[in-house]
Design a protein around this motif. Structure first.
Motif, PDB file in Angstrom:
ATOM      1  N   ALA A 194     -11.603   6.584  12.131  1.00 20.84           N
ATOM      2  CA  ALA A 194     -11.615   5.270  11.466  1.00 20.84           C
ATOM      3  C   ALA A 194     -12.384   4.252  12.312  1.00 20.84           C
ATOM      4  CB  ALA A 194     -10.191   4.796  11.241  1.00 20.84           C
ATOM      5  N   TYR A 195     -13.226   3.443  11.652  1.00 22.76           N
ATOM      6  CA  TYR A 195     -13.882   2.366  12.417  1.00 22.76           C
ATOM      7  C   TYR A 195     -12.962   1.150  12.503  1.00 22.76           C
ATOM      8  CZ  TYR A 195     -15.187   0.553   7.784  1.00 22.76           C
ATOM      9  OH  TYR A 195     -15.153   0.086   6.482  1.00 22.76           O
ATOM     10  N   ALA A 196     -11.928   1.153  11.677  1.00 20.64           N
ATOM     11  CA  ALA A 196     -10.903   0.098  11.749  1.00 20.64           C
ATOM     12  C   ALA A 196      -9.638   0.628  11.086  1.00 20.64           C
ATOM     13  CB  ALA A 196     -11.373  -1.163  11.049  1.00 20.64           C
ATOM     14  N   ALA A 197      -8.509   0.080  11.501  1.00 20.37           N
ATOM     15  CA  ALA A 197      -7.231   0.470  10.883  1.00 20.37           C
ATOM     16  C   ALA A 197      -6.234  -0.655  11.071  1.00 20.37           C
ATOM     17  CB  ALA A 197      -6.702   1.748  11.529  1.00 20.37           C
ATOM     18  N   TYR A 198      -5.353  -0.804  10.087  1.00 18.47           N
ATOM     19  CA  TYR A 198      -4.282  -1.798  10.171  1.00 18.47           C
ATOM     20  C   TYR A 198      -2.946  -1.066  10.207  1.00 18.47           C
ATOM     21  CZ  TYR A 198      -7.673  -5.303   8.460  1.00 18.47           C
ATOM     22  OH  TYR A 198      -8.756  -6.119   8.305  1.00 18.47           O
ATOM     23  N   GLU A 199      -2.116  -1.438  11.152  1.00 18.76           N
ATOM     24  CA  GLU A 199      -0.730  -0.961  11.165  1.00 18.76           C
ATOM     25  C   GLU A 199       0.094  -1.974  10.373  1.00 18.76           C
ATOM     26  OE1 GLU A 199       0.907  -0.149  15.029  1.00 18.76           O
ATOM     27  OE2 GLU A 199      -0.965   0.692  15.756  1.00 18.76           O
ATOM     28  N   CYS A 200       0.837  -1.487   9.392  1.00 16.80           N
ATOM     29  CA  CYS A 200       1.570  -2.394   8.504  1.00 16.80           C
ATOM     30  C   CYS A 200       3.057  -2.071   8.458  1.00 16.80           C
ATOM     31  CB  CYS A 200       1.029  -2.287   7.082  1.00 16.80           C
ATOM     32  SG  CYS A 200      -0.701  -2.718   6.927  1.00 16.80           S
ATOM     33  N   LYS A 201       3.863  -3.119   8.498  1.00 15.79           N
ATOM     34  CA  LYS A 201       5.312  -2.984   8.259  1.00 15.79           C
ATOM     35  C   LYS A 201       5.565  -3.408   6.830  1.00 15.79           C
ATOM     36  CE  LYS A 201       7.266  -2.994  12.702  1.00 15.79           C
ATOM     37  NZ  LYS A 201       8.086  -1.892  13.157  1.00 15.79           N
ATOM     38  N   LEU A 202       6.272  -2.567   6.103  1.00 20.27           N
ATOM     39  CA  LEU A 202       6.529  -2.842   4.693  1.00 20.27           C
ATOM     40  C   LEU A 202       7.386  -4.095   4.537  1.00 20.27           C
ATOM     41  CD1 LEU A 202       6.091  -1.639   1.835  1.00 20.27           C
ATOM     42  CD2 LEU A 202       8.278  -0.475   2.113  1.00 20.27           C
ATOM     43  N   VAL A 203       6.884  -5.078   3.775  1.00 19.37           N
ATOM     44  CA  VAL A 203       7.688  -6.294   3.563  1.00 19.37           C
ATOM     45  C   VAL A 203       8.193  -6.394   2.123  1.00 19.37           C
ATOM     46  CG1 VAL A 203       6.733  -7.673   5.447  1.00 19.37           C
ATOM     47  CG2 VAL A 203       5.591  -7.714   3.239  1.00 19.37           C
ATOM     48  N   GLU A 204       7.507  -5.755   1.206  1.00 21.52           N
ATOM     49  CA  GLU A 204       7.906  -5.839  -0.195  1.00 21.52           C
ATOM     50  C   GLU A 204       7.248  -4.717  -0.977  1.00 21.52           C
ATOM     51  OE1 GLU A 204       6.984  -9.556  -2.477  1.00 21.52           O
ATOM     52  OE2 GLU A 204       8.710 -10.229  -1.295  1.00 21.52           O
ATOM     53  N   HIS A 205       7.857  -4.327  -2.100  1.00 18.88           N
ATOM     54  CA  HIS A 205       7.154  -3.409  -2.998  1.00 18.88           C
ATOM     55  C   HIS A 205       7.641  -3.659  -4.407  1.00 18.88           C
ATOM     56  CE1 HIS A 205      10.573  -0.510  -3.274  1.00 18.88           C
ATOM     57  NE2 HIS A 205      10.845  -1.023  -2.095  1.00 18.88           N
ATOM     58  N   HIS A 206       6.754  -3.404  -5.341  1.00 16.90           N
ATOM     59  CA  HIS A 206       7.051  -3.731  -6.735  1.00 16.90           C
ATOM     60  C   HIS A 206       6.322  -2.742  -7.632  1.00 16.90           C
ATOM     61  CE1 HIS A 206       8.438  -6.683  -9.719  1.00 16.90           C
ATOM     62  NE2 HIS A 206       7.398  -6.264 -10.410  1.00 16.90           N
ATOM     63  N   THR A 207       6.972  -2.368  -8.717  1.00 20.71           N
ATOM     64  CA  THR A 207       6.332  -1.438  -9.652  1.00 20.71           C
ATOM     65  C   THR A 207       5.447  -2.212 -10.625  1.00 20.71           C
ATOM     66  OG1 THR A 207       8.355  -0.124  -9.556  1.00 20.71           O
ATOM     67  CG2 THR A 207       6.780   0.435 -11.292  1.00 20.71           C
ATOM     68  N   TYR A 208       4.183  -1.809 -10.708  1.00 21.37           N
ATOM     69  CA  TYR A 208       3.285  -2.331 -11.742  1.00 21.37           C
ATOM     70  C   TYR A 208       2.806  -1.131 -12.550  1.00 21.37           C
ATOM     71  CZ  TYR A 208       3.269  -6.748  -9.281  1.00 21.37           C
ATOM     72  OH  TYR A 208       3.662  -7.914  -8.699  1.00 21.37           O
ATOM     73  N   GLY A 209       3.297  -0.982 -13.764  1.00 23.74           N
ATOM     74  CA  GLY A 209       2.892   0.148 -14.589  1.00 23.74           C
ATOM     75  C   GLY A 209       3.195   1.457 -13.909  1.00 23.74           C
ATOM     76  N   ASP A 210       2.181   2.313 -13.765  1.00 22.48           N
ATOM     77  CA  ASP A 210       2.433   3.635 -13.187  1.00 22.48           C
ATOM     78  C   ASP A 210       2.152   3.709 -11.686  1.00 22.48           C
ATOM     79  OD1 ASP A 210      -0.321   3.566 -13.212  1.00 22.48           O
ATOM     80  OD2 ASP A 210      -0.576   5.106 -14.747  1.00 22.48           O
ATOM     81  N   HIS A 211       1.981   2.548 -11.032  1.00 25.99           N
ATOM     82  CA  HIS A 211       1.798   2.539  -9.577  1.00 25.99           C
ATOM     83  C   HIS A 211       2.791   1.570  -8.922  1.00 25.99           C
ATOM     84  CE1 HIS A 211      -1.760   4.931 -10.184  1.00 25.99           C
ATOM     85  NE2 HIS A 211      -2.092   4.886  -8.899  1.00 25.99           N
ATOM     86  N   GLU A 212       3.037   1.821  -7.655  1.00 26.15           N
ATOM     87  CA  GLU A 212       3.878   0.919  -6.863  1.00 26.15           C
ATOM     88  C   GLU A 212       2.963   0.129  -5.948  1.00 26.15           C
ATOM     89  OE1 GLU A 212       7.063   1.017  -7.483  1.00 26.15           O
ATOM     90  OE2 GLU A 212       7.951  -0.209  -5.913  1.00 26.15           O
ATOM     91  N   TRP A 213       3.144  -1.177  -5.930  1.00 24.01           N
ATOM     92  CA  TRP A 213       2.332  -2.021  -5.044  1.00 24.01           C
ATOM     93  C   TRP A 213       3.146  -2.258  -3.783  1.00 24.01           C
ATOM     94  CZ3 TRP A 213      -2.483  -2.955  -4.391  1.00 24.01           C
ATOM     95  CH2 TRP A 213      -2.934  -4.104  -3.759  1.00 24.01           C
ATOM     96  N   PHE A 214       2.704  -1.640  -2.672  1.00 19.69           N
ATOM     97  CA  PHE A 214       3.379  -1.798  -1.382  1.00 19.69           C
ATOM     98  C   PHE A 214       2.678  -2.897  -0.595  1.00 19.69           C
ATOM     99  CE2 PHE A 214       4.365   2.689  -2.351  1.00 19.69           C
ATOM    100  CZ  PHE A 214       5.729   2.713  -2.092  1.00 19.69           C
ATOM    101  N   VAL A 215       3.431  -3.869  -0.150  1.00 18.48           N
ATOM    102  CA  VAL A 215       2.843  -4.947   0.642  1.00 18.48           C
ATOM    103  C   VAL A 215       3.286  -4.792   2.091  1.00 18.48           C
ATOM    104  CG1 VAL A 215       2.706  -7.445   0.983  1.00 18.48           C
ATOM    105  CG2 VAL A 215       2.838  -6.502  -1.340  1.00 18.48           C
ATOM    106  N   GLY A 216       2.307  -4.715   2.984  1.00 13.95           N
ATOM    107  CA  GLY A 216       2.613  -4.556   4.398  1.00 13.95           C
ATOM    108  C   GLY A 216       2.133  -5.746   5.202  1.00 13.95           C
TER     109      GLY A 216
END
Ligand SMILES: Cc1cc2nc3c(=O)[nH]c(=O)nc-3n(C[C@H](O)[C@H](O)[C@H](O)COP(=O)(O)O)c2cc1C
Length: 190
Positions: free
Chosen positions: A117-139
């Motif tokens: 990877a030329y860049a990467a973000y380490e994320c801690k999950l703060v929220e998640h929500h279902t939108y249709g057939d996918h889950e939106w994970f916010v880190g």
């Protein structure tokens, strides 16, 4: 040029190209990686990044369990790695072993960072929500890795040095061709 119109989205590929990234995750028992094209930065302060992951993916449950993930930005040279983790499931195999994926240690979370990877973000999950057939994970981005020589002094990616991997759908990947970077100063707009 005439445009075609449709009331449906078909294969829903019209919004591509998107950067083809790899999300990594590690729980106590297992680590995994999958390709992700649906992702987006959401906030500067705090720094938030979102990824859309279908509940069908093995990684879905792992992220809910680990409550963290990393998103890895890769160059076009890593296109086979992206396709490999995007067309196989961690339910059936350990992708890191099977595809001999080189990793680096994370700083703040457990998910491995991809060496390529030329860049990467380490994320801690703060929220998640279902939108249709996918889950939106916010880190929340708690650590950043980046190849120093790939970025200039303003932290802008140097496209002469790195060609990010783009996805355009149907197992097709693209790289930037002739590089033309246009600086449009904010006072020049009107
Ligand atoms: C280039 C590419 C982009 C993808 N983008 C997404 C995405 O944004 N969201 C998603 O849920 N799956 C996406 N996928 C599919 C998953 O990567 C794929 O289903 C993978 O096998 C899931 O692995 P897992 O079961 O080990 O979690 C993409 C696949 C490819 C090849």
């Amino acid at each position: 040029m005439p445009k075609a119109y449709s009331t449906g989205v078909g294969k829903f590929l019209q919004h591509y190209p998107k950067l083809a990234t790899v999300v990594t995750v590690k729980t106590k028992e297992q680590e995994n990686a999958l390709a992700i094209a649906w992702h987006c930065a959401l906030s500067f302060e705090p720094p938030l990044y979102g990824v859309a992951i279908s509940p069908k993916r093995f990684s879905y449950g792992l992220i809910l369990e680990a409550k963290e993930f990393a998103i890895n930005f890769l160059p076009i040279e890593s296109v086979k790695l992206i396709a490999a983790v995007g067309r196989t499931s961690g339910r059936e195999l350990n992708k890191f072993e099977r595809f001999q994926i080189a990793t680096e240690k994370p700083i703040k979370i457990s998910a491995p960072i991809l060496k390529d990877a030329y860049a990467a973000y380490e994320c801690k999950l703060v929220e998640h929500h279902t939108y249709g057939d996918h889950e939106w994970f916010v880190g929340e981005v708690v650590a950043t890795h980046y190849l120093q020589e790939a970025f200039d002094e303003h932290e802008v990616l140097n496209l002469e040095k790195i060609k990010p991997a783009f996805y355009i759908g149907n197992d097709l990947y693209a790289e930037l061709g002739k590089i033309a970077v246009h600086h449009i100063g904010r006072t020049e707009i009107f």
